[in-house]
Design a protein around this motif. Structure first.
Motif, PDB file in Angstrom:
ATOM      1  N   ALA A 178      17.747  19.903  13.212  1.00 45.37           N
ATOM      2  CA  ALA A 178      18.286  19.619  11.879  1.00 45.37           C
ATOM      3  C   ALA A 178      18.380  20.886  11.043  1.00 45.37           C
ATOM      4  N   MET A 179      17.343  21.722  11.100  1.00 44.64           N
ATOM      5  CA  MET A 179      17.385  22.973  10.336  1.00 44.64           C
ATOM      6  C   MET A 179      18.494  23.897  10.826  1.00 44.64           C
ATOM      7  N   SER A 180      18.670  23.944  12.147  1.00 43.74           N
ATOM      8  CA  SER A 180      19.742  24.780  12.694  1.00 43.74           C
ATOM      9  C   SER A 180      21.105  24.316  12.188  1.00 43.74           C
ATOM     10  N   LEU A 181      21.316  22.997  12.179  1.00 44.03           N
ATOM     11  CA  LEU A 181      22.593  22.462  11.701  1.00 44.03           C
ATOM     12  C   LEU A 181      22.794  22.739  10.213  1.00 44.03           C
ATOM     13  N   ILE A 182      21.746  22.518   9.421  1.00 47.69           N
ATOM     14  CA  ILE A 182      21.843  22.738   7.972  1.00 47.69           C
ATOM     15  C   ILE A 182      22.111  24.207   7.666  1.00 47.69           C
ATOM     16  N   THR A 183      21.346  25.100   8.315  1.00 47.77           N
ATOM     17  CA  THR A 183      21.506  26.534   8.058  1.00 47.77           C
ATOM     18  C   THR A 183      22.867  27.029   8.507  1.00 47.77           C
ATOM     19  N   THR A 184      23.310  26.572   9.692  1.00 52.96           N
ATOM     20  CA  THR A 184      24.633  26.964  10.182  1.00 52.96           C
ATOM     21  C   THR A 184      25.720  26.523   9.213  1.00 52.96           C
ATOM     22  N   GLY A 185      25.609  25.281   8.733  1.00 53.79           N
ATOM     23  CA  GLY A 185      26.595  24.779   7.781  1.00 53.79           C
ATOM     24  C   GLY A 185      26.601  25.569   6.488  1.00 53.79           C
ATOM     25  N   LEU A 186      25.403  25.890   5.981  1.00 54.16           N
ATOM     26  CA  LEU A 186      25.319  26.659   4.735  1.00 54.16           C
ATOM     27  C   LEU A 186      25.903  28.057   4.908  1.00 54.16           C
ATOM     28  N   LEU A 187      25.598  28.699   6.040  1.00 52.40           N
ATOM     29  CA  LEU A 187      26.092  30.062   6.258  1.00 52.40           C
ATOM     30  C   LEU A 187      27.606  30.102   6.429  1.00 52.40           C
ATOM     31  N   ARG A 188      28.161  28.990   6.880  1.00 54.28           N
ATOM     32  CA  ARG A 188      29.636  28.942   7.017  1.00 54.28           C
ATOM     33  C   ARG A 188      30.328  28.924   5.652  1.00 54.28           C
ATOM     34  N   VAL A 189      29.706  28.258   4.691  1.00 54.55           N
ATOM     35  CA  VAL A 189      30.347  28.123   3.373  1.00 54.55           C
ATOM     36  C   VAL A 189      29.759  29.070   2.329  1.00 54.55           C
ATOM     37  N   LEU A 190      28.543  29.583   2.601  1.00 61.85           N
ATOM     38  CA  LEU A 190      27.881  30.493   1.661  1.00 61.85           C
ATOM     39  C   LEU A 190      27.540  31.792   2.386  1.00 61.85           C
ATOM     40  N   PRO A 191      28.333  32.830   2.235  1.00 61.36           N
ATOM     41  CA  PRO A 191      28.080  34.093   2.954  1.00 61.36           C
ATOM     42  C   PRO A 191      26.697  34.665   2.613  1.00 61.36           C
ATOM     43  N   ALA A 192      26.143  35.446   3.573  1.00 56.65           N
ATOM     44  CA  ALA A 192      24.810  36.019   3.381  1.00 56.65           C
ATOM     45  C   ALA A 192      24.789  37.520   3.655  1.00 56.65           C
ATOM     46  N   GLY A 193      25.932  38.163   3.553  1.00 56.84           N
ATOM     47  CA  GLY A 193      26.014  39.551   3.975  1.00 56.84           C
ATOM     48  C   GLY A 193      25.522  40.581   2.984  1.00 56.84           C
ATOM     49  N   THR A 194      25.488  40.261   1.683  1.00 55.00           N
ATOM     50  CA  THR A 194      25.111  41.244   0.666  1.00 55.00           C
ATOM     51  C   THR A 194      23.961  40.715  -0.185  1.00 55.00           C
ATOM     52  N   PRO A 195      23.244  41.609  -0.888  1.00 55.97           N
ATOM     53  CA  PRO A 195      22.101  41.164  -1.706  1.00 55.97           C
ATOM     54  C   PRO A 195      22.469  40.143  -2.774  1.00 55.97           C
ATOM     55  N   HIS A 196      23.720  40.136  -3.216  1.00 55.49           N
ATOM     56  CA  HIS A 196      24.120  39.201  -4.277  1.00 55.49           C
ATOM     57  C   HIS A 196      25.027  38.085  -3.741  1.00 55.49           C
ATOM     58  N   SER A 197      24.998  37.878  -2.433  1.00 59.24           N
ATOM     59  CA  SER A 197      25.809  36.812  -1.846  1.00 59.24           C
ATOM     60  C   SER A 197      25.225  35.445  -2.190  1.00 59.24           C
ATOM     61  N   PRO A 198      26.032  34.396  -2.168  1.00 57.80           N
ATOM     62  CA  PRO A 198      25.562  33.063  -2.577  1.00 57.80           C
ATOM     63  C   PRO A 198      24.355  32.565  -1.787  1.00 57.80           C
ATOM     64  N   TYR A 199      24.349  32.789  -0.467  1.00 59.45           N
ATOM     65  CA  TYR A 199      23.227  32.275   0.326  1.00 59.45           C
ATOM     66  C   TYR A 199      21.922  32.951  -0.075  1.00 59.45           C
ATOM     67  N   LEU A 200      21.941  34.271  -0.284  1.00 62.82           N
ATOM     68  CA  LEU A 200      20.717  34.985  -0.652  1.00 62.82           C
ATOM     69  C   LEU A 200      20.238  34.611  -2.041  1.00 62.82           C
ATOM     70  N   GLN A 201      21.150  34.331  -2.948  1.00 64.30           N
ATOM     71  CA  GLN A 201      20.759  34.061  -4.319  1.00 64.30           C
ATOM     72  C   GLN A 201      20.277  32.625  -4.513  1.00 64.30           C
ATOM     73  N   TRP A 202      20.938  31.661  -3.884  1.00 61.43           N
ATOM     74  CA  TRP A 202      20.523  30.272  -4.113  1.00 61.43           C
ATOM     75  C   TRP A 202      20.744  29.334  -2.927  1.00 61.43           C
ATOM     76  N   GLY A 203      21.553  29.723  -1.954  1.00 60.17           N
ATOM     77  CA  GLY A 203      21.838  28.817  -0.839  1.00 60.17           C
ATOM     78  C   GLY A 203      20.610  28.459  -0.006  1.00 60.17           C
ATOM     79  N   TRP A 204      19.698  29.425   0.188  1.00 55.92           N
ATOM     80  CA  TRP A 204      18.489  29.173   0.987  1.00 55.92           C
ATOM     81  C   TRP A 204      17.589  28.127   0.343  1.00 55.92           C
ATOM     82  N   ARG A 205      17.754  27.904  -0.967  1.00 51.20           N
ATOM     83  CA  ARG A 205      16.883  26.941  -1.665  1.00 51.20           C
ATOM     84  C   ARG A 205      17.173  25.493  -1.259  1.00 51.20           C
ATOM     85  N   ILE A 206      18.400  25.219  -0.862  1.00 47.67           N
ATOM     86  CA  ILE A 206      18.798  23.833  -0.575  1.00 47.67           C
ATOM     87  C   ILE A 206      17.922  23.196   0.503  1.00 47.67           C
ATOM     88  N   PRO A 207      17.675  23.854   1.666  1.00 49.72           N
ATOM     89  CA  PRO A 207      16.787  23.233   2.656  1.00 49.72           C
ATOM     90  C   PRO A 207      15.359  23.027   2.148  1.00 49.72           C
TER      91      PRO A 207
END
Length: 444
Positions: A178-207
């Motif tokens: 389940a975590m793999s699916l959730i994280t994969t889905g989030l990374l597809r829609v919320l990029p994590a490549g830079t310090p201010h990218s959506p995943y780094l700023q708030w996307g990781w909080r969702i799980p």
């Protein structure tokens, strides 16, 4: 004229009530363990792409990696603390109360982690508070299965105990999937490549918010639907369960269980915590391919757990544990060597090898809950199960540091996991052979 109940109807009604209570305890233990493992591996799966949110950019890669793994390791260290504390009260005050308190506790802590500011706002205090919260989280997580799993096992019919225990532990691979699916889905829609990218700023909080919601839900289920263990309610009490556990035959049982679980934790860490990182850093496999390989492996394991539990019920839990020890000493390390030696050639090859490597380690978890509960009398069962299950996690928790030590001695780093895997298999084999068969034990 008043109707009289048919002879034996009270007995049938009592059996139905006990059966229904047992089913509720089983469902609760399964969901509780799912949430437990979901919460446990959040730092590995979810925070991995976002750990720089809590760290200064000037840290060296080695120090960043060490801090990242420490967040996970300290939650493992917190587990035996929680198992000791909650195990004592589980034997003295009841399994149900312990399950309720611990689940409420890690629901709150997981929510707090999801709300934490990062390094830019709080500086080094952010990673310090994250680490401390993960330790506290580990304490409450150590209490979850210490109360819930003995409660379910004490309701389980003896002939179904193996299947029930395996079903509970199916929550482990399903949570990772389940975590793999959730994280994969989030990374597809919320990029994590830079310090201010959506995943780094708030996307990781969702799980983390999801984990807190799951824990809150099972907390309410225990409060409203799950009764106390009738086996515990009828049993004698001792003033000091821990004193009774660490003396006489109980201590000998605990030492043997510790040996078994040390092997189980070493092999587990080799395939769930270390292997994904080595695939990324040594074989340079795309992170999406690694995630998908772990997803397939965990779905396969989820299907295999209950058959393994039923097989243990038929031919013996000790036998299955010994066979898994042999696999951990031989087939698992060999397959890992083939994976590293041949390099990354195709996604299908990687998925196949990762799945086979996992099958050489993880199915032991289908056996351990029934086996450990059967090793201890009711008066110390929660303490024995919780401490035996959790304390053995401490030494394997620092496997990455042992790998660095082997590298310092001259061993190529990419092959150091083979030693961790083989040591785990050896300890599991020796521990299984040192103990008796338990499938015929009465828990009452």
């Amino acid at each position: 004229m008043a109707l009289r109940p048919i002879s034996g109807s009270h007995g049938l009604q009592a059996d139905f009530v006990a059966h229904d209570a047992g089913r509720r305890a089983l469902r609760a233990a399964f969901v509780g363990f799912f949430v437990d493992m979901f919460d446990m591996y959040l730092p590995i799966v979810v925070l991995g792409p976002a750990i720089s949110y809590f760290q200064p950019a000037t840290l060296s890669p080695a120090l960043k990696s060490t801090l990242y793994y420490s967040v996970f390791a300290l939650s493992l260290v917190g587990r035996p603390v929680g198992a000791t504390l909650f195990g004592h009260f589980g034997d003295k005050l009841g399994r149900r109360r312990v399950a309720i308190i611990s689940m409420g506790g890690f629901a709150v802590v997981t929510l707090l982690i999801g709300l934490l500011p990062g390094y830019e706002s709080w500086g080094i205090a952010s990673i310090v508070i994250l680490t401390l919260l993960r330790f506290v989280d580990g304490v409450f997580l150590g209490g979850e299965y210490t109360g819930a799993n003995p409660l379910a096992m004490e309701y389980a019919p003896k002939e179904k105990r193996g299947a029930w225990a395996a079903f509970i532990h199916t929550g482990f691979p399903l949570s990772l999937a389940a975590m793999s699916l959730i994280t994969t889905g989030l990374l597809r829609v919320l990029p994590a490549g830079t310090p201010h990218s959506p995943y780094l700023q708030w996307g990781w909080r969702i799980p983390f918010f999801l984990g807190a919601l799951f824990a809150g839900g099972i907390f309410l289920y225990y409060v409203n639907r799950v009764p106390e263990s009738s086996v515990w309610a009828k049993a004698e009490r001792t003033k000091s369960p821990l004193k009774a556990l660490f003396s006489g035959d109980n201590f000998h049982c605990l030492a043997q269980v510790f040996l078994v679980m040390s092997g189980v934790w070493f092999t587990l860490n080799a395939v769930t915590s270390i292997l994904p990182g080595l695939l990324l850093t040594v074989l340079h496999v795309n992170s999406m391919v690694v995630t998908n390989a772990q997803l397939v492996a965990n779905l396969l394991l989820a299907v295999c757990f209950v058959p393994f539990g039923m097989l243990g019920q038929k031919i013996g839990r000790r036998t299955i544990l010994a066979v898994m020890g042999l696999a951990g000493m031989s087939a698992g390390p060999i397959l890992y060597y083939v994976l590293v030696r041949s390099g990354y050639r195709s996604a299908w090859q990687l998925v196949l090898l990762v799945s086979l490597i996992n099958l050489c380690a993880t199915p032991a978890w289908a056996i351990v809950t029934s086996y450990i509960n059967e090793r201890f009398p009711t008066v110390v069962r929660a303490s024995g199960y919780g401490i035996g299950f959790s304390a053995a996690a401490i030494i394997p928790a620092f496997s990455s540091f042992y790998m660095l030590g082997l590298k310092a001695l001259g061993m190529p780093y990419e092959y150091t996991e083979i030693v961790i895997f083989a040591v785990g298999g050896l300890l599991l084999l020796l521990g299984a052979l040192a103990g008796p068969e338990t499938r015929h034990v009465e828990l009452s």
